[in-house]
Motif scaffolding. Structure first.
Motif, PDB file in Angstrom:
ATOM      1  N   VAL A  96       0.842  -1.203   0.000  1.00 19.64           N
ATOM      2  CA  VAL A  96       0.000   0.000   0.000  1.00 19.64           C
ATOM      3  C   VAL A  96       0.875   1.250   0.000  1.00 19.64           C
ATOM      4  O   VAL A  96       0.660   2.195  -0.768  1.00 19.64           O
ATOM      5  CB  VAL A  96      -0.948  -0.004   1.214  1.00 19.64           C
ATOM      6  N   GLN A  97       1.882   1.268   0.840  1.00 16.36           N
ATOM      7  CA  GLN A  97       2.776   2.422   0.923  1.00 16.36           C
ATOM      8  C   GLN A  97       3.546   2.615  -0.382  1.00 16.36           C
ATOM      9  O   GLN A  97       3.693   3.748  -0.868  1.00 16.36           O
ATOM     10  CB  GLN A  97       3.734   2.240   2.098  1.00 16.36           C
ATOM     11  N   GLN A  98       4.016   1.525  -0.975  1.00 16.07           N
ATOM     12  CA  GLN A  98       4.799   1.636  -2.204  1.00 16.07           C
ATOM     13  C   GLN A  98       3.942   2.090  -3.383  1.00 16.07           C
ATOM     14  O   GLN A  98       4.386   2.933  -4.187  1.00 16.07           O
ATOM     15  CB  GLN A  98       5.465   0.295  -2.519  1.00 16.07           C
ATOM     16  N   VAL A  99       2.750   1.560  -3.507  1.00 18.99           N
ATOM     17  CA  VAL A  99       1.877   1.955  -4.611  1.00 18.99           C
ATOM     18  C   VAL A  99       1.490   3.425  -4.488  1.00 18.99           C
ATOM     19  O   VAL A  99       1.484   4.171  -5.479  1.00 18.99           O
ATOM     20  CB  VAL A  99       0.621   1.054  -4.654  1.00 18.99           C
ATOM     21  N   ILE A 100       1.175   3.870  -3.281  1.00 16.65           N
ATOM     22  CA  ILE A 100       0.823   5.272  -3.090  1.00 16.65           C
ATOM     23  C   ILE A 100       2.003   6.173  -3.424  1.00 16.65           C
ATOM     24  O   ILE A 100       1.853   7.231  -4.044  1.00 16.65           O
ATOM     25  CB  ILE A 100       0.339   5.507  -1.643  1.00 16.65           C
ATOM     26  N   ALA A 101       3.213   5.771  -3.047  1.00 11.96           N
ATOM     27  CA  ALA A 101       4.402   6.562  -3.361  1.00 11.96           C
ATOM     28  C   ALA A 101       4.603   6.674  -4.874  1.00 11.96           C
ATOM     29  O   ALA A 101       5.047   7.710  -5.372  1.00 11.96           O
ATOM     30  CB  ALA A 101       5.634   5.935  -2.711  1.00 11.96           C
ATOM     31  N   SER A 102       4.233   5.626  -5.614  1.00 15.67           N
ATOM     32  CA  SER A 102       4.450   5.617  -7.064  1.00 15.67           C
ATOM     33  C   SER A 102       3.476   6.519  -7.810  1.00 15.67           C
ATOM     34  O   SER A 102       3.750   6.920  -8.940  1.00 15.67           O
ATOM     35  CB  SER A 102       4.347   4.186  -7.599  1.00 15.67           C
ATOM     36  N   VAL A 103       2.332   6.843  -7.201  1.00 18.93           N
ATOM     37  CA  VAL A 103       1.334   7.689  -7.884  1.00 18.93           C
ATOM     38  C   VAL A 103       1.096   9.004  -7.143  1.00 18.93           C
ATOM     39  O   VAL A 103       0.134   9.705  -7.426  1.00 18.93           O
ATOM     40  CB  VAL A 103       0.000   6.934  -8.066  1.00 18.93           C
ATOM     41  N   ALA A 104       1.987   9.343  -6.218  1.00 14.84           N
ATOM     42  CA  ALA A 104       1.808  10.567  -5.437  1.00 14.84           C
ATOM     43  C   ALA A 104       1.787  11.798  -6.330  1.00 14.84           C
ATOM     44  O   ALA A 104       1.095  12.786  -6.035  1.00 14.84           O
ATOM     45  CB  ALA A 104       2.921  10.683  -4.394  1.00 14.84           C
ATOM     46  N   ALA A 105       2.528  11.770  -7.454  1.00 14.12           N
ATOM     47  CA  ALA A 105       2.556  12.915  -8.362  1.00 14.12           C
ATOM     48  C   ALA A 105       1.203  13.179  -9.009  1.00 14.12           C
ATOM     49  O   ALA A 105       0.963  14.274  -9.523  1.00 14.12           O
ATOM     50  CB  ALA A 105       3.615  12.683  -9.438  1.00 14.12           C
ATOM     51  N   ASN A 106       0.321  12.190  -8.978  1.00 18.18           N
ATOM     52  CA  ASN A 106      -1.027  12.339  -9.550  1.00 18.18           C
ATOM     53  C   ASN A 106      -2.051  12.738  -8.493  1.00 18.18           C
ATOM     54  O   ASN A 106      -3.255  12.520  -8.681  1.00 18.18           O
ATOM     55  CB  ASN A 106      -1.461  11.033 -10.228  1.00 18.18           C
ATOM     56  N   ASN A 107      -1.564  13.303  -7.411  1.00 17.57           N
ATOM     57  CA  ASN A 107      -2.428  13.725  -6.297  1.00 17.57           C
ATOM     58  C   ASN A 107      -3.205  12.537  -5.726  1.00 17.57           C
ATOM     59  O   ASN A 107      -4.420  12.575  -5.547  1.00 17.57           O
ATOM     60  CB  ASN A 107      -3.406  14.828  -6.723  1.00 17.57           C
ATOM     61  N   VAL A 108      -2.473  11.481  -5.432  1.00 18.42           N
ATOM     62  CA  VAL A 108      -3.030  10.290  -4.798  1.00 18.42           C
ATOM     63  C   VAL A 108      -2.299  10.079  -3.477  1.00 18.42           C
ATOM     64  O   VAL A 108      -1.074   9.993  -3.452  1.00 18.42           O
ATOM     65  CB  VAL A 108      -2.871   9.043  -5.701  1.00 18.42           C
TER      66      VAL A 108
END
Length: 790
Positions: free
Chosen positions: A302-314
């Motif tokens: 969960v933490q890794q996936v969120i970090a990968s899409v953080a630039a998309n305001n996620v």
């Protein structure tokens, strides 16, 4: 004479004063004795909401000291608390506790003198008994509140001895955050029981209750050390230790455990579960269904996936993993970081209500198949549609791409999550009927009227949570057999319950049986059985068909796994929520990705948001053993059909696929050959390139049969009408109007100048032809008075 009168008067005054004093003494005595008629005893203030200790299914610890009201509280007898802590807390809070009553008169007088001298409150005079009274009954800090506090203190003194009061006090001490009591603090901060606290640890803990926020050990260490020095100095003054020991302890290094140490894994799950467990049943150890290694893996993903899409305001995500065979919850992640308060980490994405997007579509298709509204080979129209909504504008559902595929099979419509076909199917099933089915599946939060949701219900117009979605998909994975989601293994009757209701005949519905009432689970669906296994197997077959969903998701998307898996994505309006829920024969995995604060994500859909997380978890679950294949739909046969008609293929059909049929439909299949798209496709056909058409007949799509066109006076020869057709083969077309040939050409359209009259338009190409009738009339304009306009 005067002296005598004065003496008599003085005697009389002294007598009145004596009576007043005596009356006041009697009143004070009565007030002081009243608490003994309403004493508070230890049994009256017993702490029922004690700390709980949780382990995973294999006995590995998950967390401790968790209560139903989300406070870390543990109760221990006074003889199980380190003497150093008892001395430290007495010195810090009430040095003469054992020498005075409920009130410390000397301390009150001292506090008053200091306040008068300094013209401000310098020190308080609250005793430990008075502090306990405030813990039991918080009151405003005013005169009335102080009177209530004193009254309660007297009642405590009337019913309890000093040791009992002190024990009740130290078990309720606020120790920072949601930690209460010395036992909870010792275990949370140092991972030891309160009986093992040394002097350095004890003096630090005794420093916290004075102001738990101000002296927070994680945030204000220097402040806490200063307060510890005060505690040590008081212990020296009270004779517990000497100055040398105080100086040694003040320099001793004390290590506090990590802030998360009290909870090793699954914090959202533990807090949620603590609120579900009956407060009347005390348990020192609760064995949950969680698999800790899996839980920690999912938390990391969960933490890794969120970090990968953080630039998309996620910023947020949640996940749930369930064993399909038992209904046991194996992993439960509510957010990327429970302990990050700045990012709303305590929000529980598993229980939060959000719009589910398209994740409810499989259930409307299953219901439609079950009721015979559609068949597996039914062709649905994915063309523009408009629905009237009372008091609102027309409802015109569209897809994410805002394109339309025209005639599509049920399988393709569901697998590609097409919106218009789903709405058409719901219109046939009925919103109320579908809502009732969703209630049966356990969607308890869909509690509005059918009119409130409307046809948008199948597209996610209601609000559900990840827990409900996962539970419904488990029902699908179990071929229509509902089961409650189990969370603990501590009660053997639960496992017996599961075995009992799984042995019940599938044709019998027995929700709410006595056996189910013993399960700590979702009794609303306990043992519910949806009798038509075949329809659930059909939906599973469609959701696991990677070729069927290739149009929307491609052949190599994250939804495609190296083993059989059924999956559905969903995206709510304005891209606020993305979902992916799917299952194998063994496990169901439900994931959500979005933002707790409701902000929309940028360029993120179900397949790019929640699906990568779903993919990682599924691959991990089946890393060592692939799941079994899904069973084929029972009592059905597969036959070749033309993809555009759903009927037996003709020589002109350019796309032939296999589809399931009910045995009773085989006769109709063998006898149906001619196929013509209904008129609802005309507008769509008029916009399609020739190569996209896959049917054998010629079709005039403009004008429509029966159309009437108005020709404005004076504009004869200026207005044009596009004559357009749809066809498969690129052969020359002859256009005929009232049996007069207009043109011969290869193009699919021709422009004709409007002329009044009744017209028959015919298109001919080889052996194929199509004919429509339409009219052209001159418009009659009514005269208007000067100064007025229509």
């Amino acid at each position: 004479m005067k002296i005598k009168l004065r003496s008599l008067l003085q005697i009389k005054l002294n007598s009145q004063t004596s009576k007043i004093i005596l009356s006041l003494l009697l009143i004070c005595l009565s007030v002081r004795l009243l608490p003994y008629f309403a004493p508070i005893r230890t049994a009256d203030i017993v702490q029922n909401q004690l700390a709980m200790q949780f382990s995973d299914r294999n006995g590995l610890p998950l967390g401790t000291l968790l209560t139903r009201d989300q406070e870390h509280t543990a109760v221990v007898p006074l003889n199980q608390v380190s003497p150093q802590f008892i001395q430290a807390i007495l010195a810090a809070e009430d040095g003469s506790f054992y020498q005075h009553g409920a009130l410390d008169i000397k301390a009150i007088i001292r506090a008053i003198k200091e306040a008068i001298h300094a013209k401000r409150i310098v020190s308080g005079a609250s005793t430990i008994t008075m502090q306990l009274a405030r813990m039991l009954n918080p009151v405003p800090r005013n005169l009335l509140g102080k009177v209530q506090e004193i009254w309660l203190s007297w009642r405590l003194t009337a019913g309890m001895n000093k040791d009992e009061i002190l024990a009740a006090y130290i078990n309720r001490l606020p120790m920072g955050g949601n930690i209460y009591g010395v036992e909870a603090a010792a275990r949370t901060y140092f991972s030891i029981p309160a009986s093992d606290l040394n002097l350095a640890q004890a003096s630090l803990l005794a420093a916290i209750p004075n102001n738990p926020t101000y002296f927070n050990p994680y945030e204000h260490w220097e402040r806490l050390k200063q307060r510890q020095q005060y505690v040590l100095n008081r212990m020296v003054m009270d004779g517990y230790i000497n100055q040398a020991i105080a100086e040694q302890i003040s320099t001793e290094k004390v290590v506090f455990q990590s802030h998360q140490k009290g909870i090793i894994a699954a914090p959202h799950f533990l807090f949620w579960l603590a609120n579900q467990i009956s407060s009347t049943k005390e348990q020192s150890l609760i064995r949950t269904t969680i698999n800790r290694p899996l839980q920690q893996f999912v938390e990391t993903q969960v933490q890794q996936v969120i970090a990968s899409v953080a630039a998309n305001n996620v910023h947020d995500a949640a996940a749930l993993v369930i064993d399909n065979h038992t209904g046991e919850v194996l992993a439960y992640v509510g957010s990327p970081d429970y302990f990050n308060e700045a990012k709303l980490g305590r929000n529980d994405g598993v229980q939060a209500l959000r719009q589910p997007g398209s994740t409810l579509k499989p259930f409307v298709y299953e219901l439609a198949l079950e009721k015979g509204v559609i068949r597996p080979n039914t062709i649905l129209a994915d063309v523009p549609a408009h629905y009237a909504i009372p008091g609102a504008q027309l409802y015109s559902p569209t897809d994410y791409t805002e394109t339309f595929l025209g005639p599509v099979r049920v399988r393709v419509a569901l697998a590609n999550s097409l919106n218009v076909p789903a709405v058409r199917v719901l219109e046939k099933v009925g919103v109320q009927t579908f809502l009732e089915r969703l209630h049966q599946l356990g969607f308890t939060h869909l509690n509005q009227t059918p009119e409130y949701y409307g046809l948008g219900l199948t597209l996610g117009s209601g609000e559900v949570n990840l827990w409900e979605l996962a539970r419904a998909y488990v029902t699908m994975a179990r071929q229509g057999e509902a089961t409650p989601l189990l969370t603990t293994l501590s009660d053997s009757s639960k496992e017996n319950c599961y075995r009992r209701y799984t042995q019940i005949n599938e044709a019998v519905r027995w929700a709410g049986s006595p056996t189910c009432s013993n399960c700590r689970a979702d009794k609303s669906i306990c043992g519910s059985l949806f009798s038509n296994r075949t329809t659930w197997q059909l939906i599973t077959d469609m959701l696991s068909d990677s070729h069927a969903r290739a149009t929307a998701f491609g052949v190599d998307s994250v939804l495609n796994l190296p083993f059989p898996a059924a999956v559905k994505t969903g995206t709510s309006s304005n891209f606020r929520d993305t979902w992916t829920v799917g299952f194998t024969t063994d496990y169901t995995v439900a994931t959500w990705v979005g933002n707790f604060n409701g902000e929309p994500m940028r360029q993120v859909s179900g397949v790019t948001g929640a699906a990568p997380l779903w993919n990682r978890i599924m691959l991990h679950l089946h890393e060592h053993q692939e799941p079994a294949a899904f069973p084929s739909p029972e009592n059905l046969v597969q036959l070749p059909i033309c993809a555009i008609s759903g009927l037996q293929p003709t020589p002109d059909c350019t796309s032939v696929v296999q589809e399931y049929f009910y045995p009773e439909d085989k006769i109709a299949y063998a006898n149906q050959h001619d196929f013509k798209l209904p008129s609802e496709y005309d507008d769509w056909l008029a916009k399609q390139p020739q190569s996209n058409l896959v049917f054998s007949n010629l079709r005039i799509v403009s004008p429509h049969n029966g159309d009437l066109f108005l020709l404005y006076p004076g504009e004869e020869g200026q207005q044009k009408l596009e004559l357009k057709l749809a066809r498969t083969k690129s052969q020359p077309v002859e256009w005929w109007l009232n049996n007069e040939k207009l043109a011969t050409q290869s193009a699919n359209s021709l422009f004709w100048h409007l002329r009044p009259g009744s017209w028959t338009l015919e298109a001919r190409s080889g052996q194929m032809s199509d004919k429509v009738n339409f009219q052209v009339k001159v418009a009659t304009l009514k005269p208007t008075r000067r100064g007025f306009s229509l």
